[in-house]
Scaffold this active site. Structure first.
Site, PDB file in Angstrom:
ATOM      1  N   LYS A  17      28.140 -62.837  -6.172  1.00 63.99           N
ATOM      2  CA  LYS A  17      26.662 -62.893  -5.320  1.00 63.99           C
ATOM      3  C   LYS A  17      26.365 -64.538  -5.188  1.00 63.99           C
ATOM      4  O   LYS A  17      25.926 -64.436  -3.983  1.00 63.99           O
ATOM      5  CB  LYS A  17      25.875 -62.374  -5.966  1.00 63.99           C
ATOM      6  CG  LYS A  17      26.325 -60.938  -6.040  1.00 63.99           C
ATOM      7  CD  LYS A  17      25.653 -59.530  -6.892  1.00 63.99           C
ATOM      8  CE  LYS A  17      25.865 -58.699  -6.899  1.00 63.99           C
ATOM      9  NZ  LYS A  17      25.126 -57.433  -8.237  1.00 63.99           N
TER      10      LYS A  17
ATOM     11  N   GLU B 153      25.317 -57.077   3.345  1.00 67.84           N
ATOM     12  CA  GLU B 153      23.896 -57.316   2.684  1.00 67.84           C
ATOM     13  C   GLU B 153      23.745 -56.839   1.918  1.00 67.84           C
ATOM     14  O   GLU B 153      22.993 -57.389   0.631  1.00 67.84           O
ATOM     15  CB  GLU B 153      22.893 -56.844   4.101  1.00 67.84           C
ATOM     16  CG  GLU B 153      20.909 -57.064   3.189  1.00 67.84           C
ATOM     17  CD  GLU B 153      21.135 -58.823   2.931  1.00 67.84           C
ATOM     18  OE1 GLU B 153      20.871 -59.507   2.633  1.00 67.84           O
ATOM     19  OE2 GLU B 153      20.053 -59.211   4.324  1.00 67.84           O
TER      20      GLU B 153
END
Ligand code: HSE
Length: 453
Positions: free
Chosen positions: A223, A147
């Site tokens: 990302k 995360e």
């Protein structure tokens, strides 16, 4: 026959006891590692209550042992060799926060081979070696949680996997690099030059060890590949992301965009189209009234368009020590809950579970459809008509035309906003325009993203 779902649960005493402390080994104790240690200690009672068991750091691998000892104090073993952490018999989960892609890959694969779960905030590692790492983890029945690798404090991976699990995701787009958003905000709001704004971002610990990863859009592309894999169930396709950073962005375009009612943000966009997926990181014009345009400084924001939930938006710190620690520890809590659970019940690993839609192709640049901003330097303001006529000839839909406000030392500039058009069509039109005698300089182009339904 109706069965009460509560009665049908296994009695508590027949389940394995999972109240043993979860023992953590950490590789790297820089900005993220030291924040993780601080938050783990400061909030240990709350974290243990949420995880159902204590979470304790037992060993740290660091390059500078004296500095590491100054951070963790006594009671945590130290080693200069990350492989000792990866193989340590008293470690249940390895937290890799050293960064980089070479040695980090070896440490993470070694940890997995030794049956350890892995938590990492290393987006570069997963974007480049994720397929291999997730395949190894699946084989070993361990979790790899990350995360902290995407938009830092924003639980966007959990939102996609859990909160939006019912949905078909249409697109994910957002500001997913804190450093570049900080630089753009400082340049716009305080008139700082690029180098000074980058130096501040580095001093605040936002930038990557090699800041070209931030300013060239590579970090955002890492990302974005993780976001797209989660959103669309596709493999990690970092190498196929179209990447453009902010180093070539001109102050004149920032000002002209403002004149038209837009702000420029470095956006990552992953959008499902009929024939594939767009994956791109680019500076883009966003309407100044849109929430995304209000995301300033090192903050990040991600919007998700999905079929049932509709538009949702997530906002939070995009860089920083404890901000990343928050995500790393949330992953440790997840690992604490699923350690000991049948491996088949783990959340599937990226791109390797049997339902992965591997067939989704990444669209080539020429096939991407979006609206555009053009700034065309011309010899005289009267040539505004000629510019729009040339664009119309090339089948570029023109939505708005204006002259840039006069600026000392800057010749007349025609500003154009187009409707959606294939990038390939626009490239040809700009090429043709560039050859015209009325055009007095290099034509600047940027994407426009309305970020609506
Ligand atoms: N350098 C990264 C950024 C850190 O600025 O977003 C957080 O991933």
């Amino acid at each position: 026959m109706y069965r009460d779902p509560v009665e049908s649960l296994e009695p508590l005493h027949s389940r394995p006891a999972l109240n043993r402390t979860l023992r953590v080994g950490m590789i790297g104790i820089g900005t993220v590692g030291s924040g993780t240690f601080r938050v783990l200690v400061r909030n240990q009672a709350d974290i243990a209550a949420r995880a159902g068991r204590a979470i304790e750091l037992v060993i740290v691998a660091a390059r500078n042992l004296a500095r590491a000892a100054g951070i963790v104090g006594e009671g945590v073993a130290l080693t200069a060799d990350p492989m000792q952490v990866a193989a340590h018999p008293d470690v249940d989960v390895v937290v890799e926060v050293a960064g980089g892609t070479g040695p980090a890959r070896d440490w993470v694969l070694a940890a997995i081979a030794h049956g350890k779960h892995v938590v990492t905030a290393n987006k570069a590692l997963l974007a480049v070696h994720g397929a291999e790492i997730f395949a190894a983890a699946r084989k070993q029945g361990v979790a790899v949680a990350y995360e902290g690798a995407v938009a830092v404090s924003i639980p966007i991976v959990k939102a996609l996997r859990e909160g939006l699990a019912a949905n078909r995701i249409e697109w994910v787009a957002g500001i997913i690099n804190g450093t570049t958003n900080f630089i753009l905000s400082k340049m716009r709001d305080e008139g700082l030059d690029f180098a000074a704004a980058l130096a501040q971002a580095q001093a605040l610990g936002y930038a990557e060890a090699d800041p070209s990863f931030d300013i060239e859009g590579i970090d955002a592309a890492h990302k974005l590949s993780l976001l797209a894999a989660n959103a669309f169930g596709m493999p990690l396709r970092f190498a196929d992301v179209q990447v453009e950073g902010i180093t070539a962005l001109q102050g004149l375009d920032v000002a002209c965009a403002e004149q038209l009612g837009y702000r420029i943000k470095l956006l990552g966009v992953a959008r499902r189209q009929a024939s594939g997926v767009e994956l791109r990181v680019q500076p883009a014009l966003v309407p100044a009234t849109h929430l995304m345009a209000q995301v300033n400084g090192s903050m990040n924001a991600v919007m998700v368009k999905s079929d049932a939930a509709g538009l949702t938006m997530y906002y939070g710190a995009g860089a920083g020590s404890e901000q990343t620690a928050s995500a790393v520890i949330a992953d440790l809590v997840d690992v604490a809950r699923l350690d000991g659970v049948n491996a088949a019940q783990h959340v599937p690993h990226l791109g390797v579970h049997e339902h992965a839609t591997n067939a989704l192709a990444v669209l080539p640049r020429a096939a991407v459809h979006t609206s555009h901003y053009l700034r065309v330097p011309v010899r005289a303001v009267s040539q505004i008509q000629a510019v729009t006529a040339r664009l119309a000839e090339q089948k570029v839909p023109v939505r708005q035309v204006a002259l840039a406000a006069e600026r000392p030392g800057v010749g007349p500039q025609v500003l154009v906003l187009t409707g959606p058009v294939a990038q390939g069509t626009l490239d040809l039109a700009v090429h043709a325009l560039q050859a015209r005698s009325e055009v007095a300089g290099v034509v600047a182009t940027l994407c426009v993203e309305l970020l609506e339904g």
